[in-house]
Write an enzyme that holds these catalytic residues in place. Structure first.
Site, PDB file in Angstrom:
ATOM      1  N   CYS A   2       1.009  -1.690  -0.126  1.00  0.00           N
ATOM      2  CA  CYS A   2      -0.279  -0.283  -0.198  1.00  0.00           C
ATOM      3  C   CYS A   2       1.203   1.069  -0.198  1.00  0.00           C
ATOM      4  O   CYS A   2       2.464   0.974  -0.089  1.00  0.00           O
ATOM      5  CB  CYS A   2      -0.616  -0.192   1.166  1.00  0.00           C
ATOM      6  SG  CYS A   2      -1.950  -1.878   1.678  1.00  0.00           S
ATOM      7  N   ARG A  27       1.936   1.138  -5.825  1.00  0.00           N
ATOM      8  CA  ARG A  27       1.417  -0.051  -5.085  1.00  0.00           C
ATOM      9  C   ARG A  27      -0.049  -0.129  -4.426  1.00  0.00           C
ATOM     10  O   ARG A  27       0.311  -1.452  -3.571  1.00  0.00           O
ATOM     11  CB  ARG A  27       2.466   1.200  -3.645  1.00  0.00           C
ATOM     12  CG  ARG A  27       3.996   1.300  -3.801  1.00  0.00           C
ATOM     13  CD  ARG A  27       4.601   2.282  -2.339  1.00  0.00           C
ATOM     14  NE  ARG A  27       4.105   0.984  -1.677  1.00  0.00           N
ATOM     15  CZ  ARG A  27       5.429   0.256  -1.456  1.00  0.00           C
ATOM     16  NH1 ARG A  27       6.282   0.294  -1.685  1.00  0.00           N
ATOM     17  NH2 ARG A  27       5.508  -0.692   0.089  1.00  0.00           N
ATOM     18  N   TRP A  72      -3.623  -1.510  -1.407  1.00  0.00           N
ATOM     19  CA  TRP A  72      -3.982  -2.605  -1.821  1.00  0.00           C
ATOM     20  C   TRP A  72      -4.754  -3.704  -1.219  1.00  0.00           C
ATOM     21  O   TRP A  72      -4.256  -3.816  -0.080  1.00  0.00           O
ATOM     22  CB  TRP A  72      -2.695  -3.522  -2.521  1.00  0.00           C
ATOM     23  CG  TRP A  72      -2.142  -4.750  -3.244  1.00  0.00           C
ATOM     24  CD1 TRP A  72      -2.076  -6.010  -3.124  1.00  0.00           C
ATOM     25  CD2 TRP A  72      -2.862  -4.973  -4.779  1.00  0.00           C
ATOM     26  NE1 TRP A  72      -2.502  -6.611  -3.364  1.00  0.00           N
ATOM     27  CE2 TRP A  72      -2.745  -5.517  -4.418  1.00  0.00           C
ATOM     28  CE3 TRP A  72      -2.771  -3.547  -5.838  1.00  0.00           C
ATOM     29  CZ2 TRP A  72      -2.592  -6.775  -5.865  1.00  0.00           C
ATOM     30  CZ3 TRP A  72      -3.609  -4.881  -7.225  1.00  0.00           C
ATOM     31  CH2 TRP A  72      -3.254  -5.535  -6.719  1.00  0.00           C
ATOM     32  N   ASN A  96       0.242  -0.323   6.374  1.00  0.00           N
ATOM     33  CA  ASN A  96       0.509  -1.183   4.871  1.00  0.00           C
ATOM     34  C   ASN A  96       1.243  -1.777   5.849  1.00  0.00           C
ATOM     35  O   ASN A  96       2.212  -2.165   6.766  1.00  0.00           O
ATOM     36  CB  ASN A  96       1.413  -0.946   3.985  1.00  0.00           C
ATOM     37  CG  ASN A  96       2.790  -0.929   3.017  1.00  0.00           C
ATOM     38  OD1 ASN A  96       1.604  -2.652   2.395  1.00  0.00           O
ATOM     39  ND2 ASN A  96       3.462  -1.530   2.951  1.00  0.00           N
ATOM     40  N   GLY A  97       0.993  -3.344   5.477  1.00  0.00           N
ATOM     41  CA  GLY A  97       1.206  -4.850   5.720  1.00  0.00           C
ATOM     42  C   GLY A  97       0.016  -5.342   6.685  1.00  0.00           C
ATOM     43  O   GLY A  97      -1.144  -5.519   6.003  1.00  0.00           O
ATOM     44  N   GLU A 477       7.169 -22.650 -18.175  1.00  0.00           N
ATOM     45  CA  GLU A 477       6.601 -21.022 -17.964  1.00  0.00           C
ATOM     46  C   GLU A 477       8.368 -20.009 -18.384  1.00  0.00           C
ATOM     47  O   GLU A 477       7.873 -18.828 -18.445  1.00  0.00           O
ATOM     48  CB  GLU A 477       6.622 -20.712 -16.217  1.00  0.00           C
ATOM     49  CG  GLU A 477       6.626 -19.414 -15.188  1.00  0.00           C
ATOM     50  CD  GLU A 477       5.150 -18.766 -15.936  1.00  0.00           C
ATOM     51  OE1 GLU A 477       5.858 -17.798 -16.067  1.00  0.00           O
ATOM     52  OE2 GLU A 477       4.473 -19.245 -16.909  1.00  0.00           O
ATOM     53  N   LYS A 481       7.721 -16.829 -20.901  1.00  0.00           N
ATOM     54  CA  LYS A 481       8.316 -15.497 -19.960  1.00  0.00           C
ATOM     55  C   LYS A 481       8.781 -15.339 -21.692  1.00  0.00           C
ATOM     56  O   LYS A 481       9.018 -14.300 -21.596  1.00  0.00           O
ATOM     57  CB  LYS A 481       9.332 -15.994 -19.262  1.00  0.00           C
ATOM     58  CG  LYS A 481       8.575 -15.648 -18.480  1.00  0.00           C
ATOM     59  CD  LYS A 481       7.896 -14.337 -17.248  1.00  0.00           C
ATOM     60  CE  LYS A 481       6.564 -14.565 -16.469  1.00  0.00           C
ATOM     61  NZ  LYS A 481       5.834 -15.331 -18.157  1.00  0.00           N
ATOM     62  N   GLU A 484       7.209 -14.506 -24.290  1.00  0.00           N
ATOM     63  CA  GLU A 484       6.106 -13.224 -24.186  1.00  0.00           C
ATOM     64  C   GLU A 484       6.948 -12.105 -24.816  1.00  0.00           C
ATOM     65  O   GLU A 484       6.074 -10.874 -25.025  1.00  0.00           O
ATOM     66  CB  GLU A 484       6.054 -13.148 -22.883  1.00  0.00           C
ATOM     67  CG  GLU A 484       4.377 -14.081 -22.743  1.00  0.00           C
ATOM     68  CD  GLU A 484       4.510 -13.499 -21.182  1.00  0.00           C
ATOM     69  OE1 GLU A 484       2.555 -14.241 -20.842  1.00  0.00           O
ATOM     70  OE2 GLU A 484       4.847 -13.882 -20.521  1.00  0.00           O
ATOM     71  N   HIS A 500      10.515 -38.060 -29.162  1.00  0.00           N
ATOM     72  CA  HIS A 500       8.891 -38.081 -30.157  1.00  0.00           C
ATOM     73  C   HIS A 500       8.779 -36.631 -30.631  1.00  0.00           C
ATOM     74  O   HIS A 500       7.230 -36.602 -30.703  1.00  0.00           O
ATOM     75  CB  HIS A 500       7.694 -38.083 -28.935  1.00  0.00           C
ATOM     76  CG  HIS A 500       7.943 -39.489 -27.962  1.00  0.00           C
ATOM     77  ND1 HIS A 500       7.521 -40.469 -27.547  1.00  0.00           N
ATOM     78  CD2 HIS A 500       8.684 -39.700 -26.463  1.00  0.00           C
ATOM     79  CE1 HIS A 500       8.177 -41.805 -27.746  1.00  0.00           C
ATOM     80  NE2 HIS A 500       8.573 -40.768 -26.221  1.00  0.00           N
ATOM     81  N   LYS A 599      -1.929  -6.897 -19.279  1.00  0.00           N
ATOM     82  CA  LYS A 599      -1.834  -6.996 -17.839  1.00  0.00           C
ATOM     83  C   LYS A 599      -3.393  -8.469 -17.720  1.00  0.00           C
ATOM     84  O   LYS A 599      -2.443  -9.651 -17.100  1.00  0.00           O
ATOM     85  CB  LYS A 599      -1.569  -6.667 -16.985  1.00  0.00           C
ATOM     86  CG  LYS A 599      -2.059  -7.063 -15.716  1.00  0.00           C
ATOM     87  CD  LYS A 599      -0.379  -7.522 -15.484  1.00  0.00           C
ATOM     88  CE  LYS A 599       0.648  -8.163 -14.462  1.00  0.00           C
ATOM     89  NZ  LYS A 599       1.476  -9.094 -14.942  1.00  0.00           N
TER      90      LYS A 599
END
Length: 604
Positions: A2, A27, A72, A96-97, A477, A481, A484, A500, A599
């Site tokens: 946050c 944030r 957030w 924040n936390g 992955e 990446k 992308e 194969h 996104k």
């Protein structure tokens, strides 16, 4: 994550706080608010939505001292009532936390006569400060925080004096020194328009801001001497904390995001996992006959690792389905099936639709997501939030590894409830998981070497990523990446599938990334490496720090710290992220905004 800001000086505070919050909106952006001191009265304005939404609702709030917040959400939906600041009597607080012992403090404060109006853990901080306030805000903050377990960066405002007090533990906080004015913020981004002279706060430190200066204290109330540093960044660089791209910043933030996803959820003493928002009863967990994981893209790759974990640790048959395919597959589901939907944003259209489809079969549902209060979180009965904070780069990095951590936690949680894992094994695994942030930092400390290798092979037309067992999803992955953000054609394969078909494409122009950490399939993986070397491929191996044999068979070795075998996918993920990032950087690609991609995919 946050955003927190505070100001004490001679200028009107509202425009200063609004401007600072806008620079911290990366944030958090689901709600925002201000608390302004005016003639010994605290005026509060807050709303759900972004800073722009707050601006449209702001009354004429005059004052030269105040605090602000952009949220957030991690506990409580992103609503106006849950937005910060929170107020108790003459004290307002932004935070924040995560307060780990929130429930314990909530029950105690309720018994003491305090009323709670929000669903957030932050409200206990306001009540604690009010309870201990006897005319000294610093002392009240100290006494209140001594009762708190968890992480926090918090700023307090009291109607009795023109001062802001702030404290830090495991969440960033920086103070800024001006002429006749002083500032506090979560990040230097918020300060640079007004000052470049800053003081970085450390854990268990408190600062008191007045117009005349700043005083720092420890949690015993003793003065602390701090060094002022001058920031050389410009505003654009500051938003990325000095990193050239958000993606690289977010790769580095995995040290924190994994820590935060674990925070308050593991007990090394008892070997238990604590998941408060998983409401499945022990009998329901024991009766599970099947898990179906539904997801898209990077989240799908995380789900593939989840399959290994749920089957090997908890003994539950698990399938992984692409959300867009699952919707039209006439699935076989029942009341003994748990459907786990994974979505970073919580708004992925296909995953939401697939979850709704699953619910019609009467099965249990659970979501793993990074955003509180989203459509997906409202569709399911159970939820695990990943706490990775906002991710700006389109290519998922810290949200992916946080999803992996959530899957580890769930699989251990189910394994313990089903008595498939003994206490000693659980304790060892949880202790190892707690060490992951430090291990990731070791990998990041070696990023120059990884960058060098990526640049060496950046002109390749094709790449292959090979893995077995737990590392196979990371091979997928890594390939995702790379294509992308660098636009290099890349494929991930289970290494045993080479014969194969894929072996026909291997040549000396084809770099092969081999994920060869220690496991029961290590010897098989070495044989696969020999197969591609026999076709003249150049091999980059990702291997364990104590592996001195692998060097004989490959061109490059990137070492990761020694960990529990089950946890190597988290470490190898960071390496393939750095390889992809560095390859794209060498090619001059628009890393944070790759072509044709968004996104969050909120349409079919």
């Amino acid at each position: 994550m946050c955003g927190i800001v505070g100001y004490v000086g001679t200028r009107q505070v509202t425009p200063i706080l609004i401007d600072a919050l806008k620079r911290l909106e990366y944030r958090g952006y689901d709600s925002a608010g201000l608390a302004i001191l005016t003639d010994k009265v605290i005026s509060v304005c807050k709303t759900e939505g972004k800073i722009a939404d707050l601006e449209t609702k702001l009354p004429d709030m005059k004052g030269t001292c105040g605090i602000g917040h952009t949220r957030w959400a991690t506990q409580g939906a992103p609503t106006t009532v849950n937005a910060h600041p929170h107020v108790s009597g003459n004290i307002a607080v932004v935070h924040n936390g995560i307060i780990e012992n929130y429930q314990e403090l909530y029950d105690w404060l309720k018994a003491e006569g305090y009323e709670f109006v929000s669903e957030t853990d932050t409200e206990v901080l306001a009540h604690l400060a009010h309870k201990y306030y006897k005319g000294d805000l610093v002392r009240a903050v100290i006494e209140g925080l001594k009762k708190v377990k968890g992480s926090y960066a918090a700023a307090y405002l009291c109607s009795d004096s023109k001062t802001v007090v702030a404290a830090r533990k495991e969440s960033p906080l920086v103070a800024g020194a001006g002429k006749g004015e002083n500032f506090i913020a979560s990040d230097v981004t918020a300060l640079l328009k007004n000052t470049r002279d800053v003081v970085y706060m450390q854990d268990f430190e408190i600062v008191q801001l007045t117009g005349e200066g700043m005083q720092f204290f420890d949690f015993d109330g003793n003065p602390v001497k701090k060094k002022t540093e001058t920031i050389e960044w410009n505003i654009e660089a500051a938003e990325k904390s000095g990193y050239p791209h958000f993606m690289l910043k977010e790769i580095h933030e995995q040290v924190t995001s994994i820590h935060d996803t674990l925070l308050g959820r593991i007990s090394e003493l008892s070997g238990e996992v604590i998941l408060g928002e998983v409401t499945l009863s022990i009998d329901e967990i024991k009766d599970l006959e099947r898990i179906v994981i539904i997801a898209c893209g990077t989240s799908y790759n995380a789900g593939l690792l989840g399959r290994y974990l749920f089957e090997s640790l908890a003994g539950i048959h698990t399938d992984v389905e692409i959300s867009s395919e699952f919707r039209y597959a006439n699935p076989v589901l029942s009341g003994s099936t748990l459907v786990i939907a994974i979505s970073q944003s919580g708004e992925t259209a296909d995953t939401i639709a697939a979850t709704r489809e699953a619910k019609t079969y009467g099965c249990h549902t659970l979501a793993i997501t990074n955003v509180v209060g989203t459509t997906l979180s409202r569709e399911v009965e159970n939820i695990v939030y990943t706490r990775a904070g906002p991710e700006i780069g389109v290519a998922a990095t810290k949200t992916f590894t946080s999803q992996l951590i959530a899957l580890y936690l769930l699989s251990i949680y189910f394994a313990r409830k089903r008595k498939k894992m003994d206490v000693d094994r659980s304790k060892r695994l949880l202790v190892s998981m707690k060490q992951l942030p430090g291990m990731i930092q070791q990998i990041l400390n070696n990023k120059e070497f990884i960058q060098k290798q990526a640049k060496r092979f950046s002109n390749a037309r094709d790449y292959f990523f090979l893995g077995r067992s737990l590392n196979f999803p990371i091979a997928l992955e890594g390939a995702l990446k790379l294509k992308e953000i660098s636009y290099i054609h890349a494929e991930g394969y289970a290494a045993g599938e080479l014969k194969h078909g894929p072996l026909a494409l291997i040549s000396k122009e084809t770099p092969v990334v081999a994920l060869a950490t220690r496991s029961s399939t290590y010897d098989k993986m070495v044989n696969n490496i020999k197969e591609v070397k026999a076709r003249s491929a150049q091999v980059i191996a990702i291997a364990c720090a104590d592996d001195n044999e692998i060097d004989k068979y490959v061109d490059v070795v990137i070492k990761v710290p020694i960990a529990d075998e089950l946890l190597y996918p988290v470490l190898t993920s960071v390496v393939v992220q750095l390889l992809a990032y560095s390859s794209a950087d060498a090619l001059g690609c628009p890393i944070d905004k790759p072509r044709n991609l968004a996104k969050s995919v909120t349409v079919e």
